[in-house]
Design an enzyme around this catalytic site. Structure first.
Site, mmCIF file in Angstrom:
data_model
loop_
_atom_site.group_PDB
_atom_site.id
_atom_site.type_symbol
_atom_site.label_atom_id
_atom_site.label_comp_id
_atom_site.label_asym_id
_atom_site.label_seq_id
_atom_site.Cartn_x
_atom_site.Cartn_y
_atom_site.Cartn_z
ATOM 1 N N HIS A 91 13.592 -2.992 -2.555
ATOM 2 C CA HIS A 91 13.136 -2.146 -3.585
ATOM 3 C C HIS A 91 14.189 -1.616 -4.781
ATOM 4 C CE1 HIS A 91 14.163 1.310 -1.715
ATOM 5 N NE2 HIS A 91 13.532 1.069 -0.741
ATOM 6 N N HIS B 200 17.044 -0.161 -3.382
ATOM 7 C CA HIS B 200 18.309 -0.914 -2.816
ATOM 8 C C HIS B 200 19.242 -1.396 -4.108
ATOM 9 C CE1 HIS B 200 15.583 -1.214 0.646
ATOM 10 N NE2 HIS B 200 16.482 -0.910 1.106
#
Ligand code: PAF
Length: 279
Positions: A25, A28
């Site tokens: 997501h 990250h």
């Protein structure tokens, strides 16, 4: 992977590893951006994607954990990752999942409280797989998210005590617009649970406000009362723990003061979420 990493080192390139379990997501992606800023345009950014069985307890969500390798690789490419390292179980734990594996890395102090108390075998799974990833990818630095504050402390300690020749870099927690900390596990939330999920962040914010406006340290029962008042209004939230601790030693504090860290873990249905903030 190790041979390639040795080649990069021979060429004088700096290597940074972003260890993940995939289901990437925007949080990250911010870790990947941080890694790029650490190694510069010529350095090498590796993202590892591996849902590590040894850090899940027997009744946890190992099987349900989202596995989205193709779209993860696409996101990594867009974010400027050089290499994705995505091993299968047989490469990480020869002879099967982990049953016949006999060497583990165990941190004995910082891993006992909070996540370690609620998930007793979790951290030895994390330290073992992260040590393996460090040996395999040979990074000069590695980026972790502050949402997993205790994980960062445990890994830092492992790196220090076992002389891993690398620097641990921490990137701030990425949040949705309503404050919910980004997590791959947010995907599990049903629509009503999703509405109540920012309660964790609201509790942390209200406690931080209380501590910052107070002229003396605030006893933990007062913060627990604040927490209870939010949970009463959000009945889908089931508290696991609310802990105040020293940011380096992780020693629990009976009274909260500015500079301490506050961590929360709670269930929404069967989904377990964590968050933390500096007070
Ligand atoms: O934070 C995580 O996603 C995992 O614990 C890690 C560090 C990738 C180890 O499996």
């Amino acid at each position: 992977m190790q041979e390639r990493a040795k080649g990069w080192h021979r060429s004088g390139l700096s290597v940074c590893l972003v260890p993940t379990m995939g289901a990437l997501h925007d949080g990250h992606l911010s870790l990947i951006a941080k890694a790029r800023s650490v190694v510069g345009p010529d350095g090498v950014v590796i993202v590892s994607i591996y849902v590590n069985p040894t850090q899940f307890g027997p009744h946890e969500d190992f099987n349900a954990y989202p596995r989205t390798l193709d779209s993860d690789c696409e996101r990594c490419r867009e974010a400027g990752t050089d290499v994705v390292f995505a091993p299968v179980d047989a490469e990480m734990y020869p002879d099967g999942r982990a049953g016949s594996f006999s060497c583990f890395v165990v941190e004995k102090k910082l891993s006992q409280s909070m996540e370690g108390a609620s998930r007793p075998t979790h951290f030895e799974g994390v330290t073992t797989v992260v040590a393996k990833l460090f040996h395999i990818c040979l990074p000069d630095s590695s980026v972790f998210g502050a949402k997993d504050f205790q994980q960062v402390a445990v890994i830092r300690r492992m790196v220090q005590d076992l002389n891993f020749p690398l620097e641990i870099v921490v990137a701030p927690t990425h949040r949705e617009s309503d404050g919910l900390a980004m997590s791959s596990r947010n995907q599990y939330l049903g629509s009503k649970e999703r509405v109540e999920a920012p309660t964790l962040f609201r509790i942390l914010s209200a406690c931080r406000h209380k501590v910052q406006e107070s002229l003396k340290p605030v006893p933990m029962p007062e913060l627990r009362q604040i927490c209870d008042s939010y949970i009463t209004q959000n009945p889908l939230v089931r508290l696991d723990y609310l802990e105040c601790f020293h940011p380096d030693s992780l020693i629990p504090q009976d009274c909260a003061k500015p500079g301490d860290r506050l961590a929360i873990a709670a269930y929404l249905g069967s989904t377990r979420l964590i968050d933390n903030c500096e007070l």
